[in-house]
Design a protein around this motif. Sequence first.
Motif, PDB file in Angstrom:
ATOM      1  N   ALA A 107      49.519  31.534  41.820  1.00  0.00           N
ATOM      2  CA  ALA A 107      48.258  30.799  41.921  1.00  0.00           C
ATOM      3  C   ALA A 107      47.069  31.713  41.656  1.00  0.00           C
ATOM      4  O   ALA A 107      46.100  31.316  40.992  1.00  0.00           O
ATOM      5  CB  ALA A 107      48.143  30.157  43.299  1.00  0.00           C
ATOM      6  N   LEU A 108      47.130  32.955  42.155  1.00  0.00           N
ATOM      7  CA  LEU A 108      46.045  33.904  41.905  1.00  0.00           C
ATOM      8  C   LEU A 108      45.946  34.260  40.425  1.00  0.00           C
ATOM      9  O   LEU A 108      44.844  34.398  39.873  1.00  0.00           O
ATOM     10  CB  LEU A 108      46.270  35.166  42.739  1.00  0.00           C
ATOM     11  N   PHE A 109      47.086  34.362  39.759  1.00  0.00           N
ATOM     12  CA  PHE A 109      47.088  34.589  38.305  1.00  0.00           C
ATOM     13  C   PHE A 109      46.392  33.442  37.569  1.00  0.00           C
ATOM     14  O   PHE A 109      45.620  33.657  36.630  1.00  0.00           O
ATOM     15  CB  PHE A 109      48.534  34.735  37.817  1.00  0.00           C
ATOM     16  N   THR A 110      46.672  32.206  37.997  1.00  0.00           N
ATOM     17  CA  THR A 110      46.041  31.043  37.371  1.00  0.00           C
ATOM     18  C   THR A 110      44.527  31.087  37.538  1.00  0.00           C
ATOM     19  O   THR A 110      43.774  30.781  36.599  1.00  0.00           O
ATOM     20  CB  THR A 110      46.595  29.742  37.978  1.00  0.00           C
ATOM     21  N   THR A 114      41.761  31.341  34.405  1.00  0.00           N
ATOM     22  CA  THR A 114      41.016  30.122  34.071  1.00  0.00           C
ATOM     23  C   THR A 114      39.681  29.978  34.781  1.00  0.00           C
ATOM     24  O   THR A 114      38.901  29.115  34.406  1.00  0.00           O
ATOM     25  CB  THR A 114      41.868  28.884  34.403  1.00  0.00           C
ATOM     26  N   ARG A 115      39.400  30.788  35.799  1.00  0.00           N
ATOM     27  CA  ARG A 115      38.186  30.612  36.575  1.00  0.00           C
ATOM     28  C   ARG A 115      37.234  31.774  36.359  1.00  0.00           C
ATOM     29  O   ARG A 115      37.618  32.821  35.831  1.00  0.00           O
ATOM     30  CB  ARG A 115      38.523  30.458  38.073  1.00  0.00           C
ATOM     31  N   PRO A 116      35.953  31.637  36.770  1.00  0.00           N
ATOM     32  CA  PRO A 116      34.978  32.725  36.579  1.00  0.00           C
ATOM     33  C   PRO A 116      35.369  33.990  37.330  1.00  0.00           C
ATOM     34  O   PRO A 116      36.161  33.967  38.294  1.00  0.00           O
ATOM     35  CB  PRO A 116      33.675  32.122  37.121  1.00  0.00           C
ATOM     36  N   ASP A 117      34.797  35.123  36.911  1.00  0.00           N
ATOM     37  CA  ASP A 117      35.118  36.410  37.525  1.00  0.00           C
ATOM     38  C   ASP A 117      34.766  36.438  39.004  1.00  0.00           C
ATOM     39  O   ASP A 117      35.503  37.015  39.819  1.00  0.00           O
ATOM     40  CB  ASP A 117      34.361  37.525  36.791  1.00  0.00           C
ATOM     41  N   ARG A 118      33.628  35.846  39.364  1.00  0.00           N
ATOM     42  CA  ARG A 118      33.208  35.888  40.763  1.00  0.00           C
ATOM     43  C   ARG A 118      34.233  35.211  41.667  1.00  0.00           C
ATOM     44  O   ARG A 118      34.587  35.732  42.732  1.00  0.00           O
ATOM     45  CB  ARG A 118      31.842  35.209  40.909  1.00  0.00           C
ATOM     46  N   THR A 119      34.726  34.068  41.252  1.00  0.00           N
ATOM     47  CA  THR A 119      35.752  33.371  42.032  1.00  0.00           C
ATOM     48  C   THR A 119      37.027  34.200  42.111  1.00  0.00           C
ATOM     49  O   THR A 119      37.662  34.301  43.174  1.00  0.00           O
ATOM     50  CB  THR A 119      36.060  32.010  41.398  1.00  0.00           C
ATOM     51  N   THR A 120      37.414  34.822  40.999  1.00  0.00           N
ATOM     52  CA  THR A 120      38.642  35.620  40.989  1.00  0.00           C
ATOM     53  C   THR A 120      38.540  36.801  41.947  1.00  0.00           C
ATOM     54  O   THR A 120      39.459  37.074  42.728  1.00  0.00           O
ATOM     55  CB  THR A 120      38.914  36.124  39.563  1.00  0.00           C
ATOM     56  N   TRP A 121      37.407  37.522  41.896  1.00  0.00           N
ATOM     57  CA  TRP A 121      37.256  38.686  42.768  1.00  0.00           C
ATOM     58  C   TRP A 121      37.201  38.283  44.233  1.00  0.00           C
ATOM     59  O   TRP A 121      37.692  39.007  45.114  1.00  0.00           O
ATOM     60  CB  TRP A 121      36.012  39.480  42.390  1.00  0.00           C
ATOM     61  N   THR A 122      36.626  37.126  44.512  1.00  0.00           N
ATOM     62  CA  THR A 122      36.592  36.657  45.907  1.00  0.00           C
ATOM     63  C   THR A 122      37.994  36.403  46.435  1.00  0.00           C
ATOM     64  O   THR A 122      38.360  36.823  47.543  1.00  0.00           O
ATOM     65  CB  THR A 122      35.747  35.377  46.010  1.00  0.00           C
ATOM     66  N   ALA A 124      40.759  37.629  45.163  1.00  0.00           N
ATOM     67  CA  ALA A 124      41.484  38.905  45.195  1.00  0.00           C
ATOM     68  C   ALA A 124      41.170  39.667  46.478  1.00  0.00           C
ATOM     69  O   ALA A 124      42.059  40.286  47.086  1.00  0.00           O
ATOM     70  CB  ALA A 124      41.131  39.736  43.973  1.00  0.00           C
ATOM     71  N   GLY A 125      39.910  39.606  46.918  1.00  0.00           N
ATOM     72  CA  GLY A 125      39.550  40.232  48.193  1.00  0.00           C
ATOM     73  C   GLY A 125      40.250  39.569  49.361  1.00  0.00           C
ATOM     74  O   GLY A 125      40.692  40.246  50.309  1.00  0.00           O
ATOM     75  N   LEU A 126      40.384  38.236  49.298  1.00  0.00           N
ATOM     76  CA  LEU A 126      41.115  37.524  50.343  1.00  0.00           C
ATOM     77  C   LEU A 126      42.579  37.939  50.355  1.00  0.00           C
ATOM     78  O   LEU A 126      43.199  38.065  51.434  1.00  0.00           O
ATOM     79  CB  LEU A 126      40.994  36.021  50.121  1.00  0.00           C
ATOM     80  N   ALA A 127      43.157  38.160  49.175  1.00  0.00           N
ATOM     81  CA  ALA A 127      44.557  38.578  49.106  1.00  0.00           C
ATOM     82  C   ALA A 127      44.752  39.996  49.613  1.00  0.00           C
ATOM     83  O   ALA A 127      45.813  40.330  50.171  1.00  0.00           O
ATOM     84  CB  ALA A 127      45.062  38.468  47.664  1.00  0.00           C
ATOM     85  N   LEU A 128      43.755  40.861  49.442  1.00  0.00           N
ATOM     86  CA  LEU A 128      43.870  42.256  49.879  1.00  0.00           C
ATOM     87  C   LEU A 128      43.489  42.446  51.341  1.00  0.00           C
ATOM     88  O   LEU A 128      43.802  43.482  51.925  1.00  0.00           O
ATOM     89  CB  LEU A 128      42.995  43.150  48.995  1.00  0.00           C
ATOM     90  N   LEU A 155      50.993  44.400  43.727  1.00  0.00           N
ATOM     91  CA  LEU A 155      51.314  43.046  43.270  1.00  0.00           C
ATOM     92  C   LEU A 155      50.044  42.226  43.042  1.00  0.00           C
ATOM     93  O   LEU A 155      49.934  41.488  42.050  1.00  0.00           O
ATOM     94  CB  LEU A 155      52.215  42.352  44.294  1.00  0.00           C
ATOM     95  N   VAL A 156      49.077  42.335  43.947  1.00  0.00           N
ATOM     96  CA  VAL A 156      47.814  41.598  43.775  1.00  0.00           C
ATOM     97  C   VAL A 156      47.072  42.088  42.539  1.00  0.00           C
ATOM     98  O   VAL A 156      46.564  41.287  41.731  1.00  0.00           O
ATOM     99  CB  VAL A 156      46.944  41.747  45.040  1.00  0.00           C
ATOM    100  N   ALA A 157      47.003  43.412  42.357  1.00  0.00           N
ATOM    101  CA  ALA A 157      46.315  43.959  41.185  1.00  0.00           C
ATOM    102  C   ALA A 157      47.002  43.533  39.887  1.00  0.00           C
ATOM    103  O   ALA A 157      46.341  43.207  38.894  1.00  0.00           O
ATOM    104  CB  ALA A 157      46.253  45.480  41.277  1.00  0.00           C
ATOM    105  N   ALA A 158      48.347  43.522  39.891  1.00  0.00           N
ATOM    106  CA  ALA A 158      49.077  43.106  38.682  1.00  0.00           C
ATOM    107  C   ALA A 158      48.822  41.636  38.375  1.00  0.00           C
ATOM    108  O   ALA A 158      48.644  41.257  37.200  1.00  0.00           O
ATOM    109  CB  ALA A 158      50.571  43.358  38.877  1.00  0.00           C
ATOM    110  N   SER A 159      48.777  40.796  39.399  1.00  0.00           N
ATOM    111  CA  SER A 159      48.533  39.366  39.178  1.00  0.00           C
ATOM    112  C   SER A 159      47.149  39.130  38.588  1.00  0.00           C
ATOM    113  O   SER A 159      46.985  38.383  37.614  1.00  0.00           O
ATOM    114  CB  SER A 159      48.690  38.610  40.496  1.00  0.00           C
ATOM    115  N   VAL A 160      46.135  39.784  39.174  1.00  0.00           N
ATOM    116  CA  VAL A 160      44.765  39.611  38.669  1.00  0.00           C
ATOM    117  C   VAL A 160      44.628  40.211  37.269  1.00  0.00           C
ATOM    118  O   VAL A 160      44.024  39.601  36.367  1.00  0.00           O
ATOM    119  CB  VAL A 160      43.765  40.254  39.643  1.00  0.00           C
TER     120      VAL A 160
END
Length: 399
Positions: A107-110, A114-122, A124-128, A155-160
Motif C-alpha cells: 500500500a505504501l508503494f502505491t 501515485t500520490r504527491p510527495d508530501r503525502t508519501t513522506w508523511t 513514510a514517517g508513520l511507517a518509520l 523495507l520501508v525505504a525500498a517500498s518508497v
Amino acid sequence: MQNRTSGVARQRVMDALVVCASAALSVTVGIGASRGLLVYPRLTSLPTLTWPAGLLPLPVAGVGFYVLVPLSGSALLLWRGRAAVQVTVVLLIAATVGPLIPAALIALFTVAATRPDRTTWTLAGLALAPLPLSLVAQPSLTVHALTTAVTGAVLVAASVGWGFFVRGMHRAAEQTRVEAAWRTEQVRQREREALAREMHDVLAHRLSLLSVHAGALEVNQNATRAQVAEAAGVIRSSAYQAMEDLQQVLGVLRPPPQSNAAAEPEPPQPTLAELPLLVEQSRRTGMPIVLDAPADLRAVPGTSQRTAYRIVQECLTNAHKHAPGQGVRIRLQGAPGEGLTLDITNPLPPTTGRTGRPLPGSGSGLKGLSERTALMGGRLTHGSQGATHRVEAHLPWPA
C-alpha cells in the motif's frame, strides 16, 4: 468498449494476484514472528500458548491471528487504487500488532507511485515511527531488537524508493507520448501551412487571369465573336479551376504574414513535367530506377502534380538513405475522373553484410505527405510487404 472491458478484467486479475501474494507473504512473516524472527517491530507481545503435544508451530490463536488476519488485511489492497492513503494508514497501524507489514508495504508503494510527495513522506514517517519506539520500549538494547528496526527501515525505504521509481517511469513515458504527439502535430501544421500558401498563390493566379480577360472584354467593345468566345472559354476554365482550388484551401489555415515585407519570393513549385529530371539525378548516383509515367499526365491538376512530385522525391530520398544500391520502380497511372495513382517500390536492404551505419531519418517526411494528401481528398499508405517497401498514393484528378 471491448478494449475498456478487457482492461478492467486485466486489472481485476492483477489485484487478485497482489492480494494472494500479500496474504502468502503475511502468513510467512507471521509464522516467522511466532518463532521470534521479526522483520518489523511489534508494539504488543504475541500469545505464547501452543497446541497440545506441539502439533502445530503456531500459538493457540494461530489460525485466527496468523491466517485470517493476513487474509482480511491483504483484502484491503483491493481498494488501494481509490483510497490508497486510507488503506495505507490502516495497514501500517495494524502492522504494529499483527503480521501485515507486507500488505502495508504494498500500500505504501502505491502511495509513492501515485500520490504527491508530501503525502508519501508523511506516510513514510508513520511507517518509520514504530522503529525508535520499539527500541525505547526495550529494557536493554539487544542485537535482535536493533536488527528488527534496521530491517523494517530498509523495507520501508525500498517500498518508497520503488514507488518513486515507477512514478518517474510513468511520467517519462507520458512526457514522451506528449512530445511525440506535439512533433506529429507540428509536422501536420507545417504541411497545412505549405499547402495553404501554395494553393493561395495558385488561386490568386487563376483569379488574376479571370480578371484580366474579363477586363479585356469590357474595354474592347469591338471584339469579334471569335475573340469573345475565346475570352469566355478562358474565363470559364479559370473560374472552374479556381473553384477546385478554393475547395481544397477551405479548412487549411494560412500562417501569419511575414513581418519582413522584403522577404524573397518562394521558388516555383515543381510539376510532373520535371519528374524525369528528378529521376535522372538519382540515376547519376548509381541507383537503378524504372520510371513508368504516361506523357498525358500533364493534364493532372497542378496541386496533384506538385504533391505527386513531392511523394516521388521523398521516396527517392528514403531509398538513398535506407536502401542504397537497391533498385526503385516508380509507376504513375490514372485518368480524369478516376484519379492519379502512384506505386513506388524498392527492395529492402539485406540485414547481413551491411557496412557502415544507416543514415538517420526523422520519419516525418511520409507522415507530412500523408497529411497533405488527406487534405486534398486523397490517401497515402506506406510500409513493408515482405522483402519490399511500398508507397501507394491516390490523388484527385477531376473529370
